[in-house]
Design a protein around this motif. Structure first.
Motif, PDB file in Angstrom:
ATOM      1  N   ARG A   2     -11.729 -28.100  11.960  1.00 48.08           N
ATOM      2  CA  ARG A   2     -13.263 -28.032  11.232  1.00 48.08           C
ATOM      3  C   ARG A   2     -13.416 -28.573   9.860  1.00 48.08           C
ATOM      4  NH1 ARG A   2     -17.686 -25.930  11.007  1.00 48.08           N
ATOM      5  NH2 ARG A   2     -18.565 -24.195   9.670  1.00 48.08           N
ATOM      6  N   ILE A   3     -14.475 -29.161   9.474  1.00 46.86           N
ATOM      7  CA  ILE A   3     -14.612 -29.839   8.167  1.00 46.86           C
ATOM      8  C   ILE A   3     -15.799 -28.866   7.875  1.00 46.86           C
ATOM      9  CG2 ILE A   3     -15.215 -31.694   6.687  1.00 46.86           C
ATOM     10  CD1 ILE A   3     -13.584 -33.646   9.005  1.00 46.86           C
ATOM     11  N   GLU A   4     -15.848 -28.591   6.515  1.00 44.93           N
ATOM     12  CA  GLU A   4     -16.897 -27.754   5.929  1.00 44.93           C
ATOM     13  C   GLU A   4     -17.998 -28.591   5.889  1.00 44.93           C
ATOM     14  OE1 GLU A   4     -18.829 -24.660   4.974  1.00 44.93           O
ATOM     15  OE2 GLU A   4     -16.976 -24.310   5.501  1.00 44.93           O
ATOM     16  N   GLY A   5     -19.346 -28.146   6.177  1.00 49.67           N
ATOM     17  CA  GLY A   5     -20.372 -29.263   6.285  1.00 49.67           C
ATOM     18  C   GLY A   5     -20.705 -30.119   7.437  1.00 49.67           C
ATOM     19  N   ILE A   6     -19.535 -30.174   8.198  1.00 55.01           N
ATOM     20  CA  ILE A   6     -19.640 -31.148   9.424  1.00 55.01           C
ATOM     21  C   ILE A   6     -19.582 -30.453  10.718  1.00 55.01           C
ATOM     22  CG2 ILE A   6     -18.577 -33.072  10.506  1.00 55.01           C
ATOM     23  CD1 ILE A   6     -17.938 -34.141   7.849  1.00 55.01           C
ATOM     24  N   GLY A   7     -18.377 -29.647  10.648  1.00 55.41           N
ATOM     25  CA  GLY A   7     -18.114 -28.912  11.880  1.00 55.41           C
ATOM     26  C   GLY A   7     -16.937 -29.348  12.788  1.00 55.41           C
ATOM     27  N   ARG A   8     -16.940 -29.005  13.947  1.00 55.67           N
ATOM     28  CA  ARG A   8     -15.788 -29.117  14.954  1.00 55.67           C
ATOM     29  C   ARG A   8     -15.837 -30.325  15.624  1.00 55.67           C
ATOM     30  NH1 ARG A   8     -12.089 -25.264  14.330  1.00 55.67           N
ATOM     31  NH2 ARG A   8     -12.877 -23.265  13.953  1.00 55.67           N
ATOM     32  N   PHE A   9     -14.880 -31.007  15.904  1.00 55.85           N
ATOM     33  CA  PHE A   9     -14.804 -32.410  16.742  1.00 55.85           C
ATOM     34  C   PHE A   9     -13.394 -32.261  17.678  1.00 55.85           C
ATOM     35  CE2 PHE A   9     -13.745 -36.843  16.738  1.00 55.85           C
ATOM     36  CZ  PHE A   9     -14.484 -37.335  17.771  1.00 55.85           C
ATOM     37  N   GLU A  10     -13.539 -32.372  18.628  1.00 56.98           N
ATOM     38  CA  GLU A  10     -12.254 -32.729  19.736  1.00 56.98           C
ATOM     39  C   GLU A  10     -11.983 -34.126  19.899  1.00 56.98           C
ATOM     40  OE1 GLU A  10     -13.008 -30.380  23.231  1.00 56.98           O
ATOM     41  OE2 GLU A  10     -13.971 -28.738  21.926  1.00 56.98           O
ATOM     42  N   ALA A  11     -10.979 -34.392  19.252  1.00 50.81           N
ATOM     43  CA  ALA A  11     -10.390 -35.971  19.181  1.00 50.81           C
ATOM     44  C   ALA A  11     -10.021 -35.986  20.464  1.00 50.81           C
ATOM     45  CB  ALA A  11      -9.396 -36.025  18.205  1.00 50.81           C
ATOM     46  N   ARG A  12     -10.490 -37.234  21.336  1.00 50.07           N
ATOM     47  CA  ARG A  12      -9.855 -37.682  22.520  1.00 50.07           C
ATOM     48  C   ARG A  12      -8.823 -38.624  22.590  1.00 50.07           C
ATOM     49  NH1 ARG A  12     -15.885 -37.333  25.295  1.00 50.07           N
ATOM     50  NH2 ARG A  12     -16.290 -35.201  24.729  1.00 50.07           N
ATOM     51  N   ASP A  13      -8.763 -39.388  21.538  1.00 48.63           N
ATOM     52  CA  ASP A  13      -7.757 -40.515  21.565  1.00 48.63           C
ATOM     53  C   ASP A  13      -7.172 -40.892  20.100  1.00 48.63           C
ATOM     54  OD1 ASP A  13     -10.064 -41.885  20.570  1.00 48.63           O
ATOM     55  OD2 ASP A  13     -10.568 -42.938  22.478  1.00 48.63           O
ATOM     56  N   ALA A  14      -6.598 -41.994  19.888  1.00 55.16           N
ATOM     57  CA  ALA A  14      -5.889 -42.182  18.583  1.00 55.16           C
ATOM     58  C   ALA A  14      -7.160 -42.774  17.477  1.00 55.16           C
ATOM     59  CB  ALA A  14      -4.998 -43.377  18.652  1.00 55.16           C
ATOM     60  N   ARG A  15      -8.186 -43.174  18.164  1.00 53.71           N
ATOM     61  CA  ARG A  15      -9.300 -43.791  17.374  1.00 53.71           C
ATOM     62  C   ARG A  15     -10.193 -42.484  17.019  1.00 53.71           C
ATOM     63  NH1 ARG A  15     -14.115 -42.756  17.422  1.00 53.71           N
ATOM     64  NH2 ARG A  15     -15.499 -44.097  16.432  1.00 53.71           N
ATOM     65  N   ASP A  16     -10.276 -41.543  17.857  1.00 54.08           N
ATOM     66  CA  ASP A  16     -10.967 -40.489  17.245  1.00 54.08           C
ATOM     67  C   ASP A  16     -10.065 -39.450  16.336  1.00 54.08           C
ATOM     68  OD1 ASP A  16     -12.861 -40.725  19.047  1.00 54.08           O
ATOM     69  OD2 ASP A  16     -12.304 -39.128  20.505  1.00 54.08           O
ATOM     70  N   ARG A  17      -8.787 -39.673  16.417  1.00 52.73           N
ATOM     71  CA  ARG A  17      -8.009 -38.852  15.527  1.00 52.73           C
ATOM     72  C   ARG A  17      -8.021 -39.340  14.011  1.00 52.73           C
ATOM     73  NH1 ARG A  17      -5.442 -37.812  20.290  1.00 52.73           N
ATOM     74  NH2 ARG A  17      -3.766 -39.744  20.086  1.00 52.73           N
ATOM     75  N   SER A  18      -8.014 -40.662  14.213  1.00 58.54           N
ATOM     76  CA  SER A  18      -7.810 -41.456  12.892  1.00 58.54           C
ATOM     77  C   SER A  18      -9.258 -41.425  12.149  1.00 58.54           C
ATOM     78  CB  SER A  18      -7.624 -43.052  13.183  1.00 58.54           C
ATOM     79  OG  SER A  18      -7.892 -43.914  12.093  1.00 58.54           O
ATOM     80  N   GLU A  19     -10.388 -41.522  12.920  1.00 58.86           N
ATOM     81  CA  GLU A  19     -12.026 -41.461  12.431  1.00 58.86           C
ATOM     82  C   GLU A  19     -11.874 -40.280  11.654  1.00 58.86           C
ATOM     83  OE1 GLU A  19     -14.289 -44.528  12.673  1.00 58.86           O
ATOM     84  OE2 GLU A  19     -12.451 -44.909  12.067  1.00 58.86           O
ATOM     85  N   TRP A  20     -11.603 -39.115  12.252  1.00 54.23           N
ATOM     86  CA  TRP A  20     -11.760 -37.665  11.822  1.00 54.23           C
ATOM     87  C   TRP A  20     -10.764 -37.555  10.663  1.00 54.23           C
ATOM     88  CZ3 TRP A  20     -15.502 -34.353  12.539  1.00 54.23           C
ATOM     89  CH2 TRP A  20     -15.288 -33.039  12.298  1.00 54.23           C
ATOM     90  N   ALA A  21      -9.623 -37.985  10.862  1.00 56.13           N
ATOM     91  CA  ALA A  21      -8.756 -37.833   9.423  1.00 56.13           C
ATOM     92  C   ALA A  21      -9.427 -38.623   8.413  1.00 56.13           C
ATOM     93  CB  ALA A  21      -7.427 -38.248   9.861  1.00 56.13           C
ATOM     94  N   ASP A  82     -24.718 -30.355   5.259  1.00 55.40           N
ATOM     95  CA  ASP A  82     -24.760 -29.787   6.714  1.00 55.40           C
ATOM     96  C   ASP A  82     -25.380 -30.989   7.628  1.00 55.40           C
ATOM     97  OD1 ASP A  82     -25.737 -28.628   9.064  1.00 55.40           O
ATOM     98  OD2 ASP A  82     -26.567 -26.874   8.147  1.00 55.40           O
ATOM     99  N   ALA A  83     -24.342 -31.628   8.296  1.00 58.14           N
ATOM    100  CA  ALA A  83     -24.666 -32.836   8.938  1.00 58.14           C
ATOM    101  C   ALA A  83     -25.336 -32.617  10.175  1.00 58.14           C
ATOM    102  CB  ALA A  83     -23.197 -33.282   9.562  1.00 58.14           C
ATOM    103  N   SER A  84     -25.106 -31.516  10.763  1.00 61.99           N
ATOM    104  CA  SER A  84     -26.101 -31.024  12.058  1.00 61.99           C
ATOM    105  C   SER A  84     -27.468 -30.723  11.716  1.00 61.99           C
ATOM    106  CB  SER A  84     -25.378 -29.998  12.956  1.00 61.99           C
ATOM    107  OG  SER A  84     -25.596 -28.938  12.151  1.00 61.99           O
ATOM    108  N   PHE A  85     -27.712 -30.314  10.562  1.00 59.65           N
ATOM    109  CA  PHE A  85     -29.066 -29.970  10.257  1.00 59.65           C
ATOM    110  C   PHE A  85     -29.778 -31.394   9.641  1.00 59.65           C
ATOM    111  CE2 PHE A  85     -32.072 -29.723   6.551  1.00 59.65           C
ATOM    112  CZ  PHE A  85     -32.678 -29.067   7.122  1.00 59.65           C
ATOM    113  N   VAL A  86     -29.002 -32.238   9.098  1.00 60.04           N
ATOM    114  CA  VAL A  86     -29.472 -33.599   8.639  1.00 60.04           C
ATOM    115  C   VAL A  86     -29.702 -34.398   9.964  1.00 60.04           C
ATOM    116  CG1 VAL A  86     -29.029 -35.646   7.582  1.00 60.04           C
ATOM    117  CG2 VAL A  86     -28.448 -33.702   6.404  1.00 60.04           C
TER     118      VAL A  86
END
Length: 176
Positions: A2-21, A82-86
């Motif tokens: 979880r990232i404060e102000g953004i929320g939770r993300f379930e990475a599905r592959d290496a690309r996702d993990r890299s972007e989230w990091a 608050d990214a989801s609100f935006v």
């Protein structure tokens, strides 16, 4: 994670993990300024909506006036951490719809992309956080930021746009 102000993300592959990091590192390094338009930090968090039609068979795309491309709805946080609100606020403002529902508080997709320099604004990154939503009421009406709006059937999306970031969001729907 979880990232404060953004929320939770379930990475599905290496690309996702890299972007989230990268998003996590950017937010950690800049705190609340990550959600601003501070030109000295090299980018900012933005919020986008992958907005499905009431029957969930089409997605609403905007023909973005500045970028001259068909994209999902979304925009700058402008200091709102608050990214989801935006994303929801931008979906309302850019669609003209009177009721939109956030289908999940989890992040659907993350896309980091460069925005070229324009006028006095230097080139910078958008750390775009995308959420899944559904239209429930109202008629679409383009905003001044858009040349047009269009409900694009999900089955026809690949023939309508080649934007990998848009196509990736549609592919994520099939595995939810």
């Amino acid at each position: 994670m979880r990232i404060e102000g953004i929320g939770r993300f379930e990475a599905r592959d290496a690309r996702d993990r890299s972007e989230w990091a990268r998003v996590a590192a950017f937010c950690e390094a800049h705190g609340p300024a990550a959600f601003s338009r501070d030109p000295h930090i090299g980018g900012h968090v933005t919020g986008s909506a992958f907005l499905l039609s009431p029957d969930r068979r089409a997605v609403l795309l905007t023909h973005h006036a500045k970028l001259d491309r068909w994209l999902q709805l979304g925009g700058h946080c402008d200091g709102i951490a608050d990214a989801s609100f935006v994303a929801l606020k931008e979906a309302y403002e850019e669609s003209g719809l009177s009721r939109i529902r956030l289908l999940s508080d989890r992040v659907l997709d993350v896309d980091i992309h460069e925005i070229p320099a324009r006028g006095a604004e230097p080139a910078h990154l958008h750390y775009d956080i995308r959420f899944l939503m559904q239209a429930e009421a109202g008629k679409i009406r383009p905003s001044p930021e858009s040349h047009a709006l269009k409900w694009v059937p999900l089955a026809d999306l690949a023939s309508f746009t080649r934007a990998e970031s848009v196509l990736r969001m549609a592919r994520r729907l099939t595995v939810q």
